[in-house]
Design a protein around this motif. Structure first.
Motif, PDB file in Angstrom:
ATOM      1  N   TYR A  51       0.852  -1.188   0.000  1.00  0.00           N
ATOM      2  CA  TYR A  51       0.000   0.000   0.000  1.00  0.00           C
ATOM      3  C   TYR A  51       0.882   1.232   0.000  1.00  0.00           C
ATOM      4  O   TYR A  51       2.102   1.143   0.186  1.00  0.00           O
ATOM      5  N   SER A  52       0.271   2.368  -0.221  1.00  0.00           N
ATOM      6  CA  SER A  52       0.978   3.643  -0.121  1.00  0.00           C
ATOM      7  C   SER A  52       0.741   4.217   1.265  1.00  0.00           C
ATOM      8  O   SER A  52      -0.394   4.209   1.764  1.00  0.00           O
ATOM      9  N   ILE A  53       1.799   4.713   1.906  1.00  0.00           N
ATOM     10  CA  ILE A  53       1.622   5.250   3.258  1.00  0.00           C
ATOM     11  C   ILE A  53       0.775   6.519   3.234  1.00  0.00           C
ATOM     12  O   ILE A  53       0.323   6.975   4.294  1.00  0.00           O
ATOM     13  N   SER A  54       0.549   7.104   2.056  1.00  0.00           N
ATOM     14  CA  SER A  54      -0.324   8.271   1.962  1.00  0.00           C
ATOM     15  C   SER A  54      -1.768   7.911   2.296  1.00  0.00           C
ATOM     16  O   SER A  54      -2.584   8.794   2.585  1.00  0.00           O
ATOM     17  N   MET A  55      -2.090   6.615   2.271  1.00  0.00           N
ATOM     18  CA  MET A  55      -3.432   6.155   2.614  1.00  0.00           C
ATOM     19  C   MET A  55      -3.660   6.135   4.123  1.00  0.00           C
ATOM     20  O   MET A  55      -4.797   6.027   4.573  1.00  0.00           O
ATOM     21  N   LEU A  56      -2.574   6.210   4.895  1.00  0.00           N
ATOM     22  CA  LEU A  56      -2.688   6.101   6.346  1.00  0.00           C
ATOM     23  C   LEU A  56      -3.106   7.433   6.962  1.00  0.00           C
ATOM     24  O   LEU A  56      -2.686   8.496   6.502  1.00  0.00           O
ATOM     25  N   PRO A  57      -3.906   7.389   8.015  1.00  0.00           N
ATOM     26  CA  PRO A  57      -4.248   8.634   8.734  1.00  0.00           C
ATOM     27  C   PRO A  57      -3.087   9.043   9.633  1.00  0.00           C
ATOM     28  O   PRO A  57      -2.214   8.235   9.959  1.00  0.00           O
ATOM     29  N   GLU A  58      -3.089  10.286  10.019  1.00  0.00           N
ATOM     30  CA  GLU A  58      -2.108  10.736  11.014  1.00  0.00           C
ATOM     31  C   GLU A  58      -2.521  10.205  12.387  1.00  0.00           C
ATOM     32  O   GLU A  58      -3.702  10.049  12.666  1.00  0.00           O
ATOM     33  N   PRO A  59      -1.598   9.849  13.283  1.00  0.00           N
ATOM     34  CA  PRO A  59      -0.147  10.071  13.166  1.00  0.00           C
ATOM     35  C   PRO A  59       0.606   8.916  12.510  1.00  0.00           C
ATOM     36  O   PRO A  59       1.834   8.947  12.461  1.00  0.00           O
ATOM     37  N   TRP A  60      -0.122   7.872  12.048  1.00  0.00           N
ATOM     38  CA  TRP A  60       0.556   6.681  11.535  1.00  0.00           C
ATOM     39  C   TRP A  60       1.357   6.979  10.275  1.00  0.00           C
ATOM     40  O   TRP A  60       2.378   6.336  10.015  1.00  0.00           O
ATOM     41  N   ARG A  61       0.906   7.959   9.493  1.00  0.00           N
ATOM     42  CA  ARG A  61       1.670   8.313   8.294  1.00  0.00           C
ATOM     43  C   ARG A  61       3.048   8.851   8.674  1.00  0.00           C
ATOM     44  O   ARG A  61       4.059   8.499   8.061  1.00  0.00           O
ATOM     45  N   THR A  62       3.079   9.699   9.696  1.00  0.00           N
ATOM     46  CA  THR A  62       4.354  10.250  10.160  1.00  0.00           C
ATOM     47  C   THR A  62       5.208   9.179  10.824  1.00  0.00           C
ATOM     48  O   THR A  62       6.431   9.119  10.625  1.00  0.00           O
ATOM     49  N   VAL A  63       4.571   8.309  11.597  1.00  0.00           N
ATOM     50  CA  VAL A  63       5.296   7.221  12.256  1.00  0.00           C
ATOM     51  C   VAL A  63       5.960   6.313  11.226  1.00  0.00           C
ATOM     52  O   VAL A  63       7.086   5.832  11.419  1.00  0.00           O
ATOM     53  N   SER A  64       5.281   6.096  10.103  1.00  0.00           N
ATOM     54  CA  SER A  64       5.820   5.219   9.058  1.00  0.00           C
ATOM     55  C   SER A  64       7.126   5.730   8.485  1.00  0.00           C
ATOM     56  O   SER A  64       7.955   4.951   8.003  1.00  0.00           O
ATOM     57  N   LEU A  65       7.330   7.049   8.540  1.00  0.00           N
ATOM     58  CA  LEU A  65       8.559   7.626   7.996  1.00  0.00           C
ATOM     59  C   LEU A  65       9.790   7.248   8.817  1.00  0.00           C
ATOM     60  O   LEU A  65      10.916   7.452   8.366  1.00  0.00           O
TER      61      LEU A  65
END
Length: 253
Positions: A186-200
């Motif tokens: 999947y693309s991490i852009s699909m994740l809501p915050e804060p999980w998108r930032t955590v993924s980085l």
């Protein structure tokens, strides 16, 4: 440099691949094919496109990276662990080979096997979905750098481990979850915050993103950032290996 010694060690490790062909090649290809069929069919029927690419084609770079990371770590860790386990590592340490030459032979063979496996999986994926690689040279660059980086990581794990349980705990409990959570499917852009930032903070995100960019020109982070982070991971692993040989950690005692 003792090129003959490096080449001998490299050939020895490559011949080991032939002796374990089912485990080293056939099993990862079958597992990746099953991933592709299950995820591509089950999820692909609900997600037709992602980033302008069909979902089946979108997951191909992630699947290759998933196999590449696991293969690189396992190949390199077993390669150095067994000489420690059998006691033949002292013959390696007393041989006319520098630490750099020994690492070059072991890691070079592990990385070569992983790159070959990645290309084989790429060819297998082409049987299921039409693939078009926009930047083939970049694809080979990311493939090679990732294989080298995680082969070095596997080498570190093989030296650190003092039993078979420790040898497998990092790939099973750390590496595989990071790969699954690193945007392989999947693309991490699909994740809501804060999980998108955590993924980085997941290093695998940068590897998968850069590799996917070389296929389709899309990624979760910029290709420059992906390449830079990959080189940072590579340099870090090289520094740790250098420190291990300099101190003799779990090699001379």
């Amino acid at each position: 440099m003792n090129l003959r010694g490096v080449w001998t060690l490299y050939q020895f490790e490559m011949r080991r691949m032939k002796r374990t062909l089912i485990q080293s090649v056939v099993s990862p290809v079958i597992s990746t094919t099953l991933y592709f069929v299950v995820f591509g069919a089950a999820i692909g029927s609900r997600i037709s496109h992602m980033g302008g690419v069909s979902y089946g084609a979108f997951i191909v770079p992630g699947l290759i990276m998933l196999s590449l990371l696991t293969s690189s770590v396992l190949n390199a860790s077993f390669a150095i662990y067994f000489p420690k386990f059998t006691g033949t590592v002292y013959e390696l340490l007393s041989a006319p080979l520098s630490s750099f030459e020994a690492v070059l032979g072991y890691v070079g063979a592990a990385a070569t096997k992983s790159v070959l496996l990645g290309l084989l999986i790429l060819g297998t994926a082409a049987l299921f979905v039409p693939l078009h690689i926009l930047y083939p040279l970049w694809m080979l660059l990311f493939l090679t750098l990732t294989a080298l980086t995680f082969s070095l990581l596997g080498f570190i794990i093989g030296i650190w481990a003092d039993n078979f349980e420790k040898l497998s705990v990092v790939p099973a409990l750390i590496l595989t979850p990071l790969a699954f959570l690193g945007g392989s499917f999947y693309s991490i852009s699909m994740l809501p915050e804060p999980w998108r930032t955590v993924s980085l903070f997941n290093p695998v995100v940068y590897l998968v993103s850069g590799f996917r960019w070389s296929f389709y020109g899309i990624g979760d982070v910029g290709v420059g950032v992906s390449l830079g982070m990959t080189l940072v991971f590579l340099a870090l692993c090289m520094a740790i290996v250098y420190g291990i040989f300099r101190s003799g950690y779990r090699l001379k005692s």
